[in-house]
Design a protein around this motif. Sequence first.
Motif, mmCIF file in Angstrom:
data_model
loop_
_atom_site.group_PDB
_atom_site.id
_atom_site.type_symbol
_atom_site.label_atom_id
_atom_site.label_comp_id
_atom_site.label_asym_id
_atom_site.label_seq_id
_atom_site.Cartn_x
_atom_site.Cartn_y
_atom_site.Cartn_z
ATOM 1 N N UNK A 111 -13.170 -59.317 140.662
ATOM 2 C CA UNK A 111 -14.349 -58.757 139.995
ATOM 3 C C UNK A 111 -14.115 -58.471 138.511
ATOM 4 N N UNK A 112 -15.197 -58.556 137.760
ATOM 5 C CA UNK A 112 -15.167 -58.192 136.348
ATOM 6 C C UNK A 112 -15.945 -59.139 135.465
ATOM 7 N N UNK A 113 -15.970 -60.413 135.864
ATOM 8 C CA UNK A 113 -16.613 -61.381 134.981
ATOM 9 C C UNK A 113 -17.359 -62.448 135.780
ATOM 10 N N UNK A 114 -18.482 -62.904 135.236
ATOM 11 C CA UNK A 114 -19.175 -64.036 135.838
ATOM 12 C C UNK A 114 -18.491 -65.326 135.430
ATOM 13 N N UNK A 115 -18.953 -66.427 136.023
ATOM 14 C CA UNK A 115 -18.478 -67.744 135.606
ATOM 15 C C UNK A 115 -17.112 -68.148 136.131
ATOM 16 N N UNK A 116 -16.573 -67.410 137.111
ATOM 17 C CA UNK A 116 -15.256 -67.789 137.664
ATOM 18 C C UNK A 116 -15.404 -68.739 138.843
ATOM 19 N N UNK A 117 -14.276 -69.258 139.335
ATOM 20 C CA UNK A 117 -14.331 -70.211 140.462
ATOM 21 C C UNK A 117 -14.217 -69.494 141.808
ATOM 22 N N UNK A 118 -14.908 -70.033 142.765
ATOM 23 C CA UNK A 118 -14.985 -69.535 144.148
ATOM 24 C C UNK A 118 -13.592 -69.548 144.786
ATOM 25 N N UNK A 171 -25.908 -63.099 152.552
ATOM 26 C CA UNK A 171 -26.426 -62.652 151.255
ATOM 27 C C UNK A 171 -25.604 -63.335 150.169
ATOM 28 N N UNK A 172 -26.284 -64.136 149.345
ATOM 29 C CA UNK A 172 -25.603 -64.971 148.356
ATOM 30 C C UNK A 172 -25.924 -64.434 146.949
ATOM 31 N N UNK A 173 -24.906 -63.869 146.307
ATOM 32 C CA UNK A 173 -25.083 -63.393 144.935
ATOM 33 C C UNK A 173 -24.661 -64.509 143.992
ATOM 34 N N UNK A 174 -25.515 -64.808 143.023
ATOM 35 C CA UNK A 174 -25.175 -65.872 142.072
ATOM 36 C C UNK A 174 -25.698 -65.503 140.687
ATOM 37 N N UNK A 175 -24.810 -65.586 139.705
ATOM 38 C CA UNK A 175 -25.211 -65.256 138.341
ATOM 39 C C UNK A 175 -25.393 -66.531 137.532
#
Length: 220
Positions: A145-152, A198-202
């Motif tokens: 956690x902390x930043x968007x745009x990372x890999x799954x 529940x799918x969270x996506x930024x």
Amino acid sequence: MSDCNTRIIAPSVLASDWAMLKSEIERANQSGADWIHLDVMDGLFVENISFGPQFVGAVRPHTELTLDVHLMITHPDRYISQFVKAGSDRITVHVEAEHDIAATLQAIRDFGKQCGLALNPATPFDAVVPYLDQIDLLLVMTVVPGFGGQSFMEEEAMPKVCAARNYREEHGLSYHIEVDGGIEQETVHIAGENGANVMVAGTSLFGAEDMAGAITAMRG
Ligand code: DX5
Ligand code: ZN
């Protein structure tokens, strides 16, 4: 109230254009989003600092959608009432944070809100087992956690999603299983097959030209 077998799509506002917040929320409303995910970060529990209750309050008047607030903060117990007053519908706290977890979950429910518990990729599933009968949602982080745009992070997270689904069926529970981080058109189906609903996506939603199309595709 949707059940844990309904796929829910929750755009994460962290990836939106904050300078255009009202229109970004309206875009999510019109694109068929089910929930709005709001990532609160304190710069201590995670490297990044994002926003607090006032930001949630700014979003509230512009949507009827469920506000799914994810507290990536060290002392979440200190802020529950402020996030409830700001308009949160669901509040998720981390098992790794510094608080009396059961008491915090109960406090959220005492306000009449839905409570969630989150675990990071490095945290074993066993850490949340004592609380699974006290939650409405389990958030299995699919990035650090902390930043968007990372890999799954499939290896670290999918076995926990499976374990959470099995535990829920075996114990007659009904919590949602949420995944958050690196969710896009491929990984959303991997997460769904393993038991997440529940799918969270930024990035893949607020970054999409056609958010409505992207949400429809994620419903599979
Ligand atoms: C990360 C947040 C996620 C993040 C998702 O700490 O909890 O909600 O915003 O962003 P993407 O979808 O870009 O990975
Ligand atoms: Zn989040």
